[in-house]
Design a protein around this motif. Structure first.
Motif, PDB file in Angstrom:
ATOM      1  N   LYS A 145       0.813  -1.188  -0.123  1.00 41.82           N
ATOM      2  CA  LYS A 145       0.156   0.255  -0.079  1.00 41.82           C
ATOM      3  C   LYS A 145       0.738   1.211  -0.072  1.00 41.82           C
ATOM      4  O   LYS A 145       0.647   2.115  -0.851  1.00 41.82           O
ATOM      5  CB  LYS A 145      -0.850  -0.048   1.129  1.00 41.82           C
ATOM      6  CG  LYS A 145      -1.863   1.115   1.361  1.00 41.82           C
ATOM      7  CD  LYS A 145      -2.726   1.043   2.450  1.00 41.82           C
ATOM      8  CE  LYS A 145      -3.798   2.343   2.356  1.00 41.82           C
ATOM      9  NZ  LYS A 145      -4.753   2.139   3.567  1.00 41.82           N
TER      10      LYS A 145
ATOM     11  N   ASN B  11       0.971   4.081  -2.915  1.00 37.72           N
ATOM     12  CA  ASN B  11       0.832   5.562  -2.543  1.00 37.72           C
ATOM     13  C   ASN B  11       1.873   6.480  -2.923  1.00 37.72           C
ATOM     14  O   ASN B  11       1.602   7.672  -3.461  1.00 37.72           O
ATOM     15  CB  ASN B  11       0.626   5.850  -0.953  1.00 37.72           C
ATOM     16  CG  ASN B  11      -1.006   5.532  -0.684  1.00 37.72           C
ATOM     17  OD1 ASN B  11      -1.410   6.612  -0.400  1.00 37.72           O
ATOM     18  ND2 ASN B  11      -1.206   4.502  -0.454  1.00 37.72           N
ATOM     19  N   GLU B  12       3.278   6.023  -2.994  1.00 40.50           N
ATOM     20  CA  GLU B  12       4.299   6.700  -3.523  1.00 40.50           C
ATOM     21  C   GLU B  12       4.373   6.753  -5.081  1.00 40.50           C
ATOM     22  O   GLU B  12       4.567   7.892  -5.375  1.00 40.50           O
ATOM     23  CB  GLU B  12       5.473   5.974  -3.135  1.00 40.50           C
ATOM     24  CG  GLU B  12       5.944   5.747  -1.603  1.00 40.50           C
ATOM     25  CD  GLU B  12       6.876   4.880  -1.392  1.00 40.50           C
ATOM     26  OE1 GLU B  12       7.275   4.765  -0.027  1.00 40.50           O
ATOM     27  OE2 GLU B  12       7.797   4.384  -2.173  1.00 40.50           O
TER      28      GLU B  12
ATOM     29  N   LEU C  20       1.484   6.511  -6.769  1.00 39.97           N
ATOM     30  CA  LEU C  20       0.329   7.700  -7.186  1.00 39.97           C
ATOM     31  C   LEU C  20       0.864   9.111  -6.692  1.00 39.97           C
ATOM     32  O   LEU C  20       0.288   9.943  -7.488  1.00 39.97           O
ATOM     33  CB  LEU C  20      -1.016   7.220  -6.509  1.00 39.97           C
ATOM     34  CG  LEU C  20      -1.731   5.939  -6.839  1.00 39.97           C
ATOM     35  CD1 LEU C  20      -2.624   5.637  -5.991  1.00 39.97           C
ATOM     36  CD2 LEU C  20      -1.982   6.211  -8.273  1.00 39.97           C
ATOM     37  N   ALA C  21       1.461   9.349  -5.955  1.00 43.73           N
ATOM     38  CA  ALA C  21       1.929  10.731  -5.379  1.00 43.73           C
ATOM     39  C   ALA C  21       2.994  11.106  -6.363  1.00 43.73           C
ATOM     40  O   ALA C  21       2.782  12.411  -6.846  1.00 43.73           O
ATOM     41  CB  ALA C  21       2.703  10.470  -4.004  1.00 43.73           C
TER      42      ALA C  21
ATOM     43  N   SER D 137       0.816  12.218  -9.421  1.00 45.04           N
ATOM     44  CA  SER D 137      -0.045  13.356  -9.328  1.00 45.04           C
ATOM     45  C   SER D 137       0.953  14.533  -9.208  1.00 45.04           C
ATOM     46  O   SER D 137       0.480  15.685  -9.918  1.00 45.04           O
ATOM     47  CB  SER D 137      -0.587  13.294  -7.855  1.00 45.04           C
ATOM     48  OG  SER D 137       0.282  13.402  -6.718  1.00 45.04           O
TER      49      SER D 137
ATOM     50  N   VAL E  60      -5.707  10.955  -9.835  1.00 41.07           N
ATOM     51  CA  VAL E  60      -5.471  10.057  -8.967  1.00 41.07           C
ATOM     52  C   VAL E  60      -6.503   9.882  -7.817  1.00 41.07           C
ATOM     53  O   VAL E  60      -7.013  10.838  -7.371  1.00 41.07           O
ATOM     54  CB  VAL E  60      -4.024  10.235  -8.445  1.00 41.07           C
ATOM     55  CG1 VAL E  60      -3.160  10.107  -9.298  1.00 41.07           C
ATOM     56  CG2 VAL E  60      -3.771  11.508  -7.508  1.00 41.07           C
TER      57      VAL E  60
ATOM     58  N   ILE F 236      -5.264   9.247  -1.231  1.00 37.13           N
ATOM     59  CA  ILE F 236      -3.633   9.053  -1.188  1.00 37.13           C
ATOM     60  C   ILE F 236      -3.503   9.907   0.030  1.00 37.13           C
ATOM     61  O   ILE F 236      -3.753  11.000   0.309  1.00 37.13           O
ATOM     62  CB  ILE F 236      -3.007   9.736  -2.532  1.00 37.13           C
ATOM     63  CG1 ILE F 236      -3.001   8.934  -3.707  1.00 37.13           C
ATOM     64  CG2 ILE F 236      -1.611   9.832  -2.442  1.00 37.13           C
ATOM     65  CD1 ILE F 236      -2.624   9.474  -4.697  1.00 37.13           C
ATOM     66  N   ASP F 237      -2.471   9.265   0.843  1.00 38.11           N
ATOM     67  CA  ASP F 237      -1.892   9.909   2.063  1.00 38.11           C
ATOM     68  C   ASP F 237      -0.740  10.576   1.686  1.00 38.11           C
ATOM     69  O   ASP F 237       0.460  10.059   1.416  1.00 38.11           O
ATOM     70  CB  ASP F 237      -1.596   8.791   3.140  1.00 38.11           C
ATOM     71  CG  ASP F 237      -1.095   9.552   4.389  1.00 38.11           C
ATOM     72  OD1 ASP F 237      -1.023  10.848   4.748  1.00 38.11           O
ATOM     73  OD2 ASP F 237      -0.508   8.499   5.312  1.00 38.11           O
ATOM     74  N   TYR F 238      -0.876  11.899   1.745  1.00 41.35           N
ATOM     75  CA  TYR F 238       0.204  13.070   1.272  1.00 41.35           C
ATOM     76  C   TYR F 238       1.004  13.540   2.315  1.00 41.35           C
ATOM     77  O   TYR F 238       1.520  14.599   2.708  1.00 41.35           O
ATOM     78  CB  TYR F 238      -0.274  14.294   0.583  1.00 41.35           C
ATOM     79  CG  TYR F 238      -0.558  13.880  -0.561  1.00 41.35           C
ATOM     80  CD1 TYR F 238       0.199  13.625  -1.774  1.00 41.35           C
ATOM     81  CD2 TYR F 238      -2.121  13.819  -1.269  1.00 41.35           C
ATOM     82  CE1 TYR F 238      -0.297  13.382  -3.303  1.00 41.35           C
ATOM     83  CE2 TYR F 238      -2.517  13.482  -2.404  1.00 41.35           C
ATOM     84  CZ  TYR F 238      -1.606  13.216  -3.473  1.00 41.35           C
ATOM     85  OH  TYR F 238      -1.913  12.983  -4.829  1.00 41.35           O
TER      86      TYR F 238
END
Length: 258
Positions: A6, A10-11, A13-14, A17, A24, A28-30
């Protein structure tokens, strides 16, 4: 976040973005850790951008002449990436061209207005890309697009290995907080250079030399002008390597077939 898969998703997808305008998931946890680690996937995102560009070029070439195909592809890729790196190129040109000391150069680069140096840099960059692409067959143009976008984003991501971030108190680029460890360097290099497996050995060697010289030149002018790097100079490095890749394909590919 204890789930490694996960966290990796997230990395990535970040990174997507950060480098594109591609939608996206909002989930996502930024957090600072994710944003910092996202830069290790810039080569992968560059490869994906190249594949998108190749798909656009291939589709348009079915019903548009080569010149229009190249122009529209470049314009759509700029839209897809948000002119993120083009902005960096313009800012570097204005700052390094118009500033007389480090502080003034950094101030000019931060200014949202564009000057003559920036305009000319963007015109030159777009024109070179266009002329190079129109000189290639469809198959070679597709290879050039994929190679240029993957390599330029992977290699520009390696700048922090050699220089420090110079804007004190600002963190607008993920590389500032990224750990440039062996894993990060490996991922940037692996995905950035992945398209080379489809190229002749001679062209691969030529590209390696051109990339090394371009990279060394960018490191040198950053060090001489501002003593390190900023987000703008990373964007400018991406553009320089992309342009040099297109030029290499246009000028060198026919030589390795002789």
């Amino acid at each position: 976040m204890n789930n490694p898969l996960k966290q990796t998703i997230n990395e990535i997808l970040a990174a997507v973005s950060f480098l594109t305008r591609c939608p996206v998931p909002k989930s996502i946890d930024y957090n600072e850790k994710i944003v910092a680690a996202a830069s290790r996937w810039f080569g992968l995102v560059g490869l994906l951008i190249g594949l998108v560009g190749a798909g656009i070029y291939s589709a348009l070439s079915q019903f548009l002449p080569t010149e229009l195909t190249a122009v529209v592809t470049l314009v759509l890729l700029i839209r897809f990436t948000g002119a993120f790196h083009e902005d960096g190129l313009a800012d570097l040109a204005d700052g390094f061209g118009g500033g007389w000391d480090k502080e003034r150069k950094l101030a000019i680069m931060k200014d949202s207005q564009i000057g003559a140096y920036g305009v000319l840099a963007l015109i030159a960059s777009f024109t070179i890309k266009l002329m190079a692409l129109k000189s290639l067959s469809m198959e070679l143009a597709i290879l050039a697009i994929i190679t240029a976008h993957a390599a330029s984003r992977g290699l520009s991501g390696l700048i922090p290995v050699f220089l420090f971030y110079v804007r004190i108190g600002e963190n607008k680029t993920p590389q500032k907080s990224a750990s440039m460890n062996k894993t990060t360097v490996l991922l940037l290099t692996l995905f950035g250079l992945a398209p080379l497996i489809f190229l002749p050995v001679e062209l691969t060697v030529a590209l390696a030399v051109i990339w090394a010289l371009s990279f060394a030149y960018m490191v040198r002018i950053m060090k001489n002008n501002i003593g390190g790097y900023t987000g703008d100079t990373l964007g400018a490095t991406q553009q320089v390597i992309e342009v040099m890749t297109y030029m290499a394909f246009s000028s060198l590919f026919h030589l390795v077939l002789i």
